[in-house]
Design a protein around this motif. Structure first.
Motif, PDB file in Angstrom:
ATOM      1  N   MET A 100       0.854  -1.547  -0.054  1.00  0.00           N
ATOM      2  CA  MET A 100      -0.285   0.095   0.047  1.00  0.00           C
ATOM      3  C   MET A 100       0.664   1.450   0.380  1.00  0.00           C
ATOM      4  SD  MET A 100      -2.317   1.329   2.814  1.00  0.00           S
ATOM      5  CE  MET A 100      -4.066  -0.334   2.211  1.00  0.00           C
ATOM      6  N   LEU A 101       0.266   2.520  -0.727  1.00  0.00           N
ATOM      7  CA  LEU A 101       1.262   3.601  -0.393  1.00  0.00           C
ATOM      8  C   LEU A 101       1.337   4.080   0.759  1.00  0.00           C
ATOM      9  CD1 LEU A 101       3.211   5.232  -2.970  1.00  0.00           C
ATOM     10  CD2 LEU A 101       0.487   7.102  -3.522  1.00  0.00           C
ATOM     11  N   ASP A 102       1.872   4.236   0.959  1.00  0.00           N
ATOM     12  CA  ASP A 102       2.231   4.969   1.984  1.00  0.00           C
ATOM     13  C   ASP A 102       3.222   6.292   2.351  1.00  0.00           C
ATOM     14  OD1 ASP A 102       1.703   5.493   4.814  1.00  0.00           O
ATOM     15  OD2 ASP A 102       2.484   4.156   6.081  1.00  0.00           O
ATOM     16  N   LYS A 103       3.211   7.416   2.631  1.00  0.00           N
ATOM     17  CA  LYS A 103       4.491   8.471   2.326  1.00  0.00           C
ATOM     18  C   LYS A 103       5.587   7.933   3.665  1.00  0.00           C
ATOM     19  CE  LYS A 103       2.321  12.905   1.230  1.00  0.00           C
ATOM     20  NZ  LYS A 103       1.839  14.127   1.156  1.00  0.00           N
ATOM     21  N   THR A 104       4.803   6.991   5.174  1.00  0.00           N
ATOM     22  CA  THR A 104       5.869   7.169   6.141  1.00  0.00           C
ATOM     23  C   THR A 104       6.710   5.755   5.905  1.00  0.00           C
ATOM     24  OG1 THR A 104       4.097   5.035   6.781  1.00  0.00           O
ATOM     25  CG2 THR A 104       3.505   7.423   7.827  1.00  0.00           C
ATOM     26  N   GLN A 105       6.226   5.542   4.616  1.00  0.00           N
ATOM     27  CA  GLN A 105       6.994   3.745   3.727  1.00  0.00           C
ATOM     28  C   GLN A 105       8.200   4.308   2.705  1.00  0.00           C
ATOM     29  OE1 GLN A 105       7.402   1.263   5.722  1.00  0.00           O
ATOM     30  NE2 GLN A 105       6.191   2.227   7.076  1.00  0.00           N
ATOM     31  N   ILE A 106       8.252   5.327   2.626  1.00  0.00           N
ATOM     32  CA  ILE A 106       8.205   6.100   1.604  1.00  0.00           C
ATOM     33  C   ILE A 106      10.338   5.949   1.783  1.00  0.00           C
ATOM     34  CG2 ILE A 106       9.340   7.564  -0.271  1.00  0.00           C
ATOM     35  CD1 ILE A 106       6.227   8.054  -0.769  1.00  0.00           C
ATOM     36  N   GLN A 107      11.515   5.511   1.018  1.00  0.00           N
ATOM     37  CA  GLN A 107      12.639   6.084   1.469  1.00  0.00           C
ATOM     38  C   GLN A 107      12.825   7.022   0.153  1.00  0.00           C
ATOM     39  OE1 GLN A 107      15.597   2.385   1.645  1.00  0.00           O
ATOM     40  NE2 GLN A 107      13.405   1.029   1.390  1.00  0.00           N
ATOM     41  N   THR A 108      13.727   7.967   0.721  1.00  0.00           N
ATOM     42  CA  THR A 108      14.763   9.007  -0.113  1.00  0.00           C
ATOM     43  C   THR A 108      15.392   9.928   0.375  1.00  0.00           C
ATOM     44  OG1 THR A 108      13.858  11.363  -0.614  1.00  0.00           O
ATOM     45  CG2 THR A 108      13.673  11.133   1.244  1.00  0.00           C
ATOM     46  N   ASN A 109      16.856  10.569  -0.072  1.00  0.00           N
ATOM     47  CA  ASN A 109      17.871  11.127   0.496  1.00  0.00           C
ATOM     48  C   ASN A 109      17.084  12.673   0.106  1.00  0.00           C
ATOM     49  OD1 ASN A 109      18.965   8.904   0.441  1.00  0.00           O
ATOM     50  ND2 ASN A 109      19.905   8.185  -1.433  1.00  0.00           N
ATOM     51  N   TRP A 110      16.350  13.341  -0.102  1.00  0.00           N
ATOM     52  CA  TRP A 110      16.115  14.833  -0.270  1.00  0.00           C
ATOM     53  C   TRP A 110      16.243  14.990   0.849  1.00  0.00           C
ATOM     54  CZ3 TRP A 110      11.604  17.599   1.664  1.00  0.00           C
ATOM     55  CH2 TRP A 110      12.122  18.799   1.311  1.00  0.00           C
ATOM     56  N   VAL A 111      17.198  15.878   0.744  1.00  0.00           N
ATOM     57  CA  VAL A 111      17.515  17.124   2.762  1.00  0.00           C
ATOM     58  C   VAL A 111      16.674  18.604   2.129  1.00  0.00           C
ATOM     59  CG1 VAL A 111      19.066  17.688   4.130  1.00  0.00           C
ATOM     60  CG2 VAL A 111      19.330  15.804   3.410  1.00  0.00           C
ATOM     61  N   PRO A 112      15.827  18.951   3.171  1.00  0.00           N
ATOM     62  CA  PRO A 112      14.899  20.510   2.545  1.00  0.00           C
ATOM     63  C   PRO A 112      16.659  21.230   2.571  1.00  0.00           C
ATOM     64  CG  PRO A 112      13.557  19.668   4.391  1.00  0.00           C
ATOM     65  CD  PRO A 112      15.245  18.051   4.436  1.00  0.00           C
ATOM     66  N   PRO A 113      16.022  21.722   2.450  1.00  0.00           N
ATOM     67  CA  PRO A 113      17.089  23.393   1.848  1.00  0.00           C
ATOM     68  C   PRO A 113      17.720  23.917   2.875  1.00  0.00           C
ATOM     69  CG  PRO A 113      15.811  23.203   0.284  1.00  0.00           C
ATOM     70  CD  PRO A 113      15.345  22.503   0.981  1.00  0.00           C
ATOM     71  N   SER A 114      16.563  24.132   3.730  1.00  0.00           N
ATOM     72  CA  SER A 114      17.119  25.173   5.338  1.00  0.00           C
ATOM     73  C   SER A 114      18.331  24.175   6.104  1.00  0.00           C
ATOM     74  CB  SER A 114      15.215  25.083   5.947  1.00  0.00           C
ATOM     75  OG  SER A 114      15.571  23.711   6.426  1.00  0.00           O
ATOM     76  N   GLU A 115      18.140  22.770   6.077  1.00  0.00           N
ATOM     77  CA  GLU A 115      19.130  21.713   6.603  1.00  0.00           C
ATOM     78  C   GLU A 115      20.837  21.508   5.566  1.00  0.00           C
ATOM     79  OE1 GLU A 115      17.164  18.390   7.792  1.00  0.00           O
ATOM     80  OE2 GLU A 115      14.955  19.568   8.418  1.00  0.00           O
ATOM     81  N   PHE A 116      20.951  21.841   4.645  1.00  0.00           N
ATOM     82  CA  PHE A 116      21.787  21.574   4.339  1.00  0.00           C
ATOM     83  C   PHE A 116      23.142  22.054   4.537  1.00  0.00           C
ATOM     84  CE2 PHE A 116      20.028  22.121  -0.192  1.00  0.00           C
ATOM     85  CZ  PHE A 116      19.925  20.429  -0.998  1.00  0.00           C
ATOM     86  N   PRO A 117      23.989  21.242   4.893  1.00  0.00           N
ATOM     87  CA  PRO A 117      25.433  21.356   5.834  1.00  0.00           C
ATOM     88  C   PRO A 117      26.111  22.712   4.717  1.00  0.00           C
ATOM     89  CG  PRO A 117      25.607  19.638   4.645  1.00  0.00           C
ATOM     90  CD  PRO A 117      24.412  19.886   4.314  1.00  0.00           C
TER      91      PRO A 117
END
Length: 330
Positions: free
Chosen positions: A260-277
């Motif tokens: 089932m499509l569930d946002k909590t189960q999605i894997q991603t490497n995306w980081v919000p711009p505000s959290e960029f090192p």
């Protein structure tokens, strides 16, 4: 700049799955599959015979490279000679087909017509090699014997060990991947066998095609397969996500694998711009991304190269294929 690159590397495969590897540095046969290890353990004489043949081909291949460089007037620089050769054996009709061709510096160069016993030169530069090799009747007879007699005999030796590997059924791991919150969601299944499989999206239990992009079934290095299917979620309301699911079907499995499509189960490497090192860490991250991109390009180039070679030999249903790939760096 790599200092430990072997001058000669040879790999053997059955039905496109690598079964052993050899190079001029280690000078030993390295089994790549469990059934190959079992075969060589139970038949040490076969392992020794394989090693002797590979050591012979190593020297033969180096001699061929010298011929190519001499006949093409190339006394300096780095060059790559590749050879792919093998056989197809139909275990129902007993029909055998052999094939062998050479590539030089990344391009198809010369191949042997086993029926006529003559070499075919698609490039004008290869004509000088063709004339030289056409005159060597003993070499042609040896190649014909190896591909039409020795190769199918090896396949028959492999079959009892290979059969259990072919008849197995392996379930995949299925996961959801997404690059950014606005990107399509990728349903990715990997590690399954055989390759008779399907992966599709459903909404309220009905298969959908709009907004869906299905990928091809691709091989993994261990003989299993992977595939993916993307769903465009940009226009789907958050409360409607659970109406969608990804379904994987595999020949040999009685039940489908439904996720089932569930946002909590999605894997991603995306980081919000505000959290960029910041600072050096950013440079390090960019370096990793560049490395991954380069690796992907190399893999695609190699896959495309092999696909082009393999398409020249079509196999019949029920046939088995054995081939060896040779590459030499000089």
């Amino acid at each position: 700049g790599k200092t430990n690159l072997p001058e000669v590397a040879i790999s053997g495969s059955v039905d496109k799955v690598e079964i052993w590897h050899f190079d001029s540095i280690k000078r030993e046969v390295e089994p790549q599959q469990d059934w190959t290890r079992k075969l060589f353990k139970e038949k040490p004489e076969l392992l020794q015979l394989t090693l002797q043949n590979l050591l012979f081909h190593q020297q033969l291949f180096k001699d061929d490279m010298d011929v190519f460089k001499q006949r093409l007037n190339q006394t300096e620089g780095s060059h790559i000679l590749q050879r792919i050769g093998g056989c197809e054996w139909d275990n129902e009709s007993g029909e055998v087909k052999g094939f062998i061709q050479f590539g030089y510096d990344g391009e198809d160069f010369i191949s042997l017509d086993l029926q006529t016993g003559t070499w075919i030169a698609p490039k004008t530069q290869a004509v000088v090699i063709k004339h030289l090799w056409d005159a060597d009747k003993e070499k042609i007879k040896h190649i014909q014997h190896m591909l039409m007699s020795v190769c199918p005999k090896s396949l028959q030796d492999y079959i009892p060990y290979w059969r259990s590997f072919l008849q197995r059924t392996e379930r995949p791991s299925v996961s959801f991947l997404q690059k950014t919150p606005s990107s399509p969601v990728c349903c990715h299944a990997t590690g399954f066998y055989p390759d008779r499989a399907d992966l599709f999206w459903r909404k309220d239990g009905e298969e959908i095609h709009e907004g869906v992009e299905k990928g091809q079934i691709l091989p993994n290095h261990d003989g299993t397969f992977q595939m993916s299917s993307e769903l465009n979620v940009s226009l789907i309301k958050h409360e409607d996500w659970r109406r969608y699911d990804c379904v994987f079907q595999l020949s040999g499995l009685t039940e489908d694998i439904v996720s089932m499509l569930d946002k909590t189960q999605i894997q991603t490497n995306w980081v919000p711009p505000s959290e960029f090192p910041v600072g050096p860490v950013v440079g390090g991250a960019a370096g990793v991304v560049l490395l991954l991109v380069i690796s992907g390009v190399l893999c695609c180039c190699w896959r495309n190269r092999n696909d082009g070679l393999e398409k020249e030999e079509s196999s019949k249903k029920g046939s088995k294929t054995s081939q060896e790939e040779f590459s030499l760096n000089s």
